[in-house]
Motif scaffolding. Structure first.
Motif, PDB file in Angstrom:
ATOM      1  N   ILE A   1      93.970  94.263  56.333  1.00 31.34           N
ATOM      2  CA  ILE A   1      94.455  93.850  57.643  1.00 31.34           C
ATOM      3  C   ILE A   1      93.353  94.060  58.681  1.00 31.34           C
ATOM      4  O   ILE A   1      92.496  94.921  58.518  1.00 31.34           O
ATOM      5  N   ARG A   2      93.390  93.224  59.716  1.00 35.69           N
ATOM      6  CA  ARG A   2      92.383  93.295  60.786  1.00 35.69           C
ATOM      7  C   ARG A   2      93.086  93.104  62.119  1.00 35.69           C
ATOM      8  O   ARG A   2      94.016  92.315  62.235  1.00 35.69           O
TER       9      ARG A   2
ATOM     10  N   ALA B   1      89.134  80.471  56.470  1.00 33.87           N
ATOM     11  CA  ALA B   1      88.367  81.679  56.174  1.00 33.87           C
ATOM     12  C   ALA B   1      89.169  82.678  55.335  1.00 33.87           C
ATOM     13  O   ALA B   1      88.675  83.763  55.013  1.00 33.87           O
ATOM     14  N   GLY B   2      90.405  82.320  54.982  1.00 31.19           N
ATOM     15  CA  GLY B   2      91.208  83.166  54.098  1.00 31.19           C
ATOM     16  C   GLY B   2      92.101  84.174  54.796  1.00 31.19           C
ATOM     17  O   GLY B   2      92.471  85.185  54.204  1.00 31.19           O
TER      18      GLY B   2
ATOM     19  N   ASN C   1      93.520  86.039  50.341  1.00 31.36           N
ATOM     20  CA  ASN C   1      92.903  86.294  49.038  1.00 31.36           C
ATOM     21  C   ASN C   1      91.902  87.428  49.205  1.00 31.36           C
ATOM     22  O   ASN C   1      91.271  87.542  50.247  1.00 31.36           O
ATOM     23  N   SER C   2      91.742  88.225  48.189  1.00 28.12           N
ATOM     24  CA  SER C   2      90.718  89.272  48.287  1.00 28.12           C
ATOM     25  C   SER C   2      89.345  88.622  48.266  1.00 28.12           C
ATOM     26  O   SER C   2      89.109  87.650  47.554  1.00 28.12           O
TER      27      SER C   2
END
Length: 161
Positions: A2-3, A88-89, A159-160
């Motif tokens: 998370i960001r 960018a995912g 996605n990782s």
């Protein structure tokens, strides 16, 4: 992962311009001055989203010296920010924004602002909070010289990486 992102924007109030906040045209004697439609709320949200993903800011994506963004609809720009995040995912968990304005009264318009933001970002309206406050007559917004907005958001990776 998370960001968290934060965004801030401010524009001067002038005569002869429409007042658009959250994609809603609001009846008022002055409007916000800017290269685009000067929607400070959507600009702050855009910057919080881009900042959370470390993808720059709206000035980088939509430069104010590029004539194709002259008088641009900030809902269209926000939709592009959402698409940039998705590419960018990332997906948006939530947005919490505050508009700082002495006038006009914004509470009658907040529901539509939230709906507009959620619609263009492809998220549920429950993921979008918009609030409004005054500065009790203090500062540039209190003196009705301009309007500001802050936004914080939480995004997460799809996605990782």
């Amino acid at each position: 992962m998370i960001r968290i992102g934060h965004g801030y924007d401010v524009h001067r109030l002038v005569e002869g311009r429409k007042l658009i906040l959250g994609g809603v045209e609001i009846e008022h004697e002055t409007g916000l001055l800017g290269h685009s439609d000067a929607d400070v709320l959507l600009h702050a949200i855009s910057d919080s989203l881009l900042g959370a993903a470390a993808l720059g800011d709206i000035g980088k994506l939509f430069p104010d010296n590029d004539q194709k963004y002259k008088d641009a609809d900030s809902l269209v720009l926000l939709r592009k920010v959402g698409a940039t995040l998705a590419a960018a995912g990332y997906r948006i968990a939530n947005i919490d924004a505050t508009v700082i304005a002495q006038a006009p009264k914004l509470s009658p318009h907040i529901r539509l602002m939230r709906t507009n933001i959620a619609r263009v970002l492809g998220i549920d309206v429950s993921q979008v909070s918009v609030k409004a406050t005054t500065e009790e007559g203090l500062g540039f917004s209190g003196e009705k010289l301009g309007i500001a907005a802050h936004s914080v958001c939480l995004i997460e990776t799809v996605n990782s990486k």
